[in-house]
Write an enzyme that holds these catalytic residues in place. Sequence first.
Site, PDB file in Angstrom:
ATOM      1  CG  ASP A  99       6.893 -10.484   5.542  1.00 30.95           C
ATOM      2  OD1 ASP A  99       6.539 -10.689   4.355  1.00 30.95           O
ATOM      3  OD2 ASP A  99       8.001 -10.818   6.000  1.00 30.95           O
TER       4      ASP A  99
ATOM      5  CE1 TYR B 188       9.054  -7.089 -10.389  1.00 31.78           C
ATOM      6  CE2 TYR B 188       9.678  -6.627 -12.651  1.00 31.78           C
ATOM      7  CZ  TYR B 188       8.815  -6.452 -11.591  1.00 31.78           C
ATOM      8  OH  TYR B 188       7.721  -5.637 -11.737  1.00 31.78           O
TER       9      TYR B 188
ATOM     10  N   GLY C 247       0.795  -1.229   0.000  1.00 28.87           N
ATOM     11  CA  GLY C 247       0.000   0.000   0.000  1.00 28.87           C
ATOM     12  C   GLY C 247       0.825   1.275   0.000  1.00 28.87           C
TER      13      GLY C 247
ATOM     14  CG  ASP D 207       4.073  -1.185   2.613  1.00 30.61           C
ATOM     15  OD1 ASP D 207       3.802  -0.873   1.440  1.00 30.61           O
ATOM     16  OD2 ASP D 207       5.250  -1.398   3.005  1.00 30.61           O
TER      17      ASP D 207
HETATM   18  N1  SER Z   1       9.009  -1.044 -13.623  1.00 32.22           N
HETATM   19  C1  SER Z   1       9.479  -2.353 -13.295  1.00 32.22           C
HETATM   20  C2  SER Z   1      10.939  -2.373 -13.092  1.00 32.22           C
HETATM   21  O1  SER Z   1      11.598  -1.546 -13.670  1.00 32.22           O
HETATM   22  C3  SER Z   1       9.138  -3.322 -14.376  1.00 32.22           C
HETATM   23  O2  SER Z   1       7.965  -3.954 -14.068  1.00 32.22           O
HETATM   24  O3  SER Z   1      11.425  -3.211 -12.407  1.00 32.22           O
END
Ligand code: SER
Length: 312
Positions: free
Chosen positions: A54, A143, A9, A34
Amino acid sequence: MNNILITGGNGQIGSELYTVLSERYGIGNIVSLDIQPPRMFGSRREVEHYEIVDVTDYKALRNTIKKYQIDTVFHLASLLSATGELKPDLAWNVNMNGLKNVLDLARDYQLQVFWPSSIAAFGPHSPQINTPQFTVLDPNTMYGVTKVAGELLCNYYFEKYNVDVRSLRYPGLISYKTPPGGGTTDYAVEIFYEAIKHKKYNCFVSAETRLPMMYMPDAIKATLDIMHAPAEQIKIRTSYNLAAISFSAEELANEIKKHIPEFECTYEPDFHQAIADSWPKSIDDSRAREDWGWSHEYDLAAMTADMLEKLA
Ligand code: SER
């Protein structure tokens, strides 16, 4: 959508979504969650219901959902791409186990869920121009790995347990309220702050780096549009491609110069460059436009003018 929980959030998207949802549904019906204490805006705390939790803590998450009789979750808590490369174990844990907890709770408590994927789901072998909805997904960042795995997990929970989970592959998001943290597309936000403050910016990707981007009001609109669409219009339960604008770092700098002629941008690519180079330059989002009527509003000129006006 009666009682809404936003995880992450405090973040770039969460803080803006909070404002829009509380205007629309009443501040008393929105819970911001958050791992950090609430962000202050001036001396004001903007939130009414706030939980420090968390998302990897299943029990704490379940308690929050029961306490507020939550029926809708915008699950935004996540590490971004650059931080994910510095802390891959943490990125896996937060991004995957956080999502799994939310999906398990969605199955058990009949929650509708929004979860963001990203252009980072694509990788070096995905077509980079007008990247199609269905194509090779071979990200080489942690990621991106969590985004692809997350998309598949969402689809699995939809197919297997009928969980109403909806998702968008956001491009880089540009906004003025809350800065992003630890992303690769952050330069496209930082450049505005620095242009106003110091009239110069040293960009961490090269001038010609081109990435898909979007202004935050469009991203919020897309998020609410997909969540409000009738279920039969949502034909993709992994994640929808979503696009608005694509520009190079230099094109953005030149657009800012039209407003601040003395602004100077220099380029010193670092580790972010390899991440940016593995992502698409533009996205084909025709399925979102066809299936649930997505359209964007802001182009580069309109976004730049609005950003500079709001930040000034
Ligand atoms: N905006 C994000 C990043 O740069 C990509 O999803 O990690």
